[in-house]
Design a protein around this motif. Structure first.
Motif, short mmCIF file in Angstrom:
data_model
loop_
_atom_site.label_atom_id
_atom_site.label_comp_id
_atom_site.label_asym_id
_atom_site.label_seq_id
_atom_site.Cartn_x
_atom_site.Cartn_y
_atom_site.Cartn_z
N TRP A 1 0.84 -1.20 0.00
CA TRP A 1 0.00 0.00 0.00
C TRP A 1 0.87 1.25 0.00
O TRP A 1 0.54 2.25 -0.65
N PHE A 2 2.01 1.20 0.70
CA PHE A 2 2.94 2.33 0.66
C PHE A 2 3.54 2.47 -0.74
O PHE A 2 3.75 3.59 -1.22
N ALA A 3 3.80 1.35 -1.39
CA ALA A 3 4.32 1.39 -2.76
C ALA A 3 3.31 2.04 -3.70
O ALA A 3 3.68 2.85 -4.57
N TYR A 4 2.02 1.70 -3.55
CA TYR A 4 0.98 2.35 -4.35
C TYR A 4 1.02 3.86 -4.11
O TYR A 4 0.91 4.65 -5.05
N ALA A 5 1.14 4.26 -2.85
CA ALA A 5 1.15 5.68 -2.52
C ALA A 5 2.34 6.39 -3.18
O ALA A 5 2.20 7.51 -3.68
N TYR B 1 -4.63 8.69 -1.09
CA TYR B 1 -5.47 8.68 0.11
C TYR B 1 -6.00 7.28 0.40
O TYR B 1 -5.92 6.80 1.54
N MET B 2 -6.50 6.60 -0.64
CA MET B 2 -7.03 5.25 -0.42
C MET B 2 -5.92 4.28 -0.05
O MET B 2 -6.10 3.40 0.80
N SER B 3 -4.76 4.43 -0.68
CA SER B 3 -3.63 3.54 -0.36
C SER B 3 -3.20 3.71 1.09
O SER B 3 -2.97 2.72 1.80
N LEU B 4 -3.08 4.95 1.53
CA LEU B 4 -2.67 5.19 2.91
C LEU B 4 -3.75 4.75 3.90
O LEU B 4 -3.43 4.28 4.99
N ALA B 5 -5.01 4.87 3.51
CA ALA B 5 -6.08 4.38 4.38
C ALA B 5 -6.01 2.87 4.53
O ALA B 5 -6.31 2.33 5.60
N THR C 1 -3.32 1.14 4.63
CA THR C 1 -2.18 0.75 5.47
C THR C 1 -2.59 0.61 6.92
O THR C 1 -1.96 -0.13 7.66
N THR C 2 -3.65 1.29 7.33
CA THR C 2 -4.06 1.23 8.73
C THR C 2 -4.68 -0.12 9.07
O THR C 2 -4.35 -0.70 10.08
N THR C 3 -5.58 -0.60 8.24
CA THR C 3 -6.21 -1.91 8.45
C THR C 3 -6.44 -2.57 7.09
O THR C 3 -7.56 -2.60 6.60
N PRO C 4 -5.40 -3.09 6.46
CA PRO C 4 -5.55 -3.60 5.10
C PRO C 4 -6.45 -4.81 4.95
O PRO C 4 -6.96 -5.06 3.87
#
Length: 186
Positions: A64-68, A100-104, A106-109
Motif C-alpha cells: 500500500w505504501f508502494a501504491y502511494a 489517500y485510499m492507499s494510505l487508508a 495501510t491502517t487496516t488492510p
C-alpha cells in the motif's frame, strides 16, 4: 477494495479495460490524447489492481505504501502538466485520491470496511462529491447533442480508435464511476 466479490471483479474488469484502451490512445495522432493517455492508463491499471477483492489478494502493508509512492509520482507529474492543461487538475485529484485510499489501507488492510460510528471523514466526503460531479458532468458531455447541419466541403479524415474523443470521454466516465465505487467502500 473490500466489499462484495462480484462487484470487485466487475470493477477490476472495467478498470483494466479502461487502462488497456488508454494504452491504445497513446498511439493517437492527436498530441493532447497522447499526453493524457499515459496518466489515465496508470490510473486505470492502478484502480484495477487496488479493486481486486481482499478475499483473493490481500497485499502486505508495504504494498500500500508502494501504491502511494507510485501515485505520488503521478501526482507530481500531473501538477507539472496542470500548468498547460486544466484537465491535468483532474489527474492530480485522481492521483491524490489513490494516495489517500492507499494510505487508508495501510491502517487496516484486511478489515477496512468503513469508518466506524463516526462516519466518513470530510476528505472522503469531498472526494465523493468531486467524483460524483465529475461523473455527472462527463455523462452529460457524452449524451448526444442536437444534430448540426451536415458540413460542406471535402470529407473529413476518419479518426482511428485511438483518436475518438467520445471513447476517451467514456473511459474517463468509467474511471470516475470506478473511483466513486472505491471511495464508497473505503
Amino acid at each position: 477494495m473490500h466489499g462484495p466479490a462480484q462487484a470487485g471483479w466487475l470493477l477490476v474488469a472495467l478498470c483494466a479495460a479502461t487502462g488497456a484502451y488508454c494504452l491504445l490512445r497513446m498511439r493517437s495522432r492527436i498530441e493532447e490524447q497522447r499526453r493524457t493517455a499515459g496518466g489515465e492508463a496508470l490510473m486505470g491499471f492502478g484502480m484495477a489492481v487496488m479493486a481486486v477483492p481482499a478475499a483473493v489478494l490481500s497485499p502486505p502493508r508495504w504494498a500500500w505504501f508502494a501504491y502511494a509512492v507510485v501515485f505520488g509520482a503521478a501526482a507530481l507529474r500531473a501538477l507539472w502538466a496542470a500548468r498547460t492543461s486544466r484537465h491535468h487538475l483532474h489527474h492530480l485529484i485522481g492521483a491524490f485520491a489513490m494516495i489517500y485510499m492507499s494510505l487508508a489501507m495501510t491502517t487496516t488492510p484486511t478489515a477496512h470496511t468503513g469508518h466506524g460510528s463516526s462516519g466518513a471523514p470530510a476528505l472522503t466526503g469531498a472526494l465523493l462529491v468531486y467524483f460524483a460531479a465529475y461523473v455527472l458532468h462527463s455523462g452529460v458531455r457524452l449524451a448526444p447533442a442536437r444534430t448540426a447541419p451536415a458540413p460542406t466541403g471535402p470529407p473529413a479524415v476518419p479518426l482511428g480508435w485511438a483518436d475518438r474523443p467520445e471513447l476517451a470521454l467514456a473511459c474517463r466516465l468509467s474511471m470516475g464511476m470506478g473511483m466513486l465505487a472505491m471511495l464508497l467502500t473505503l
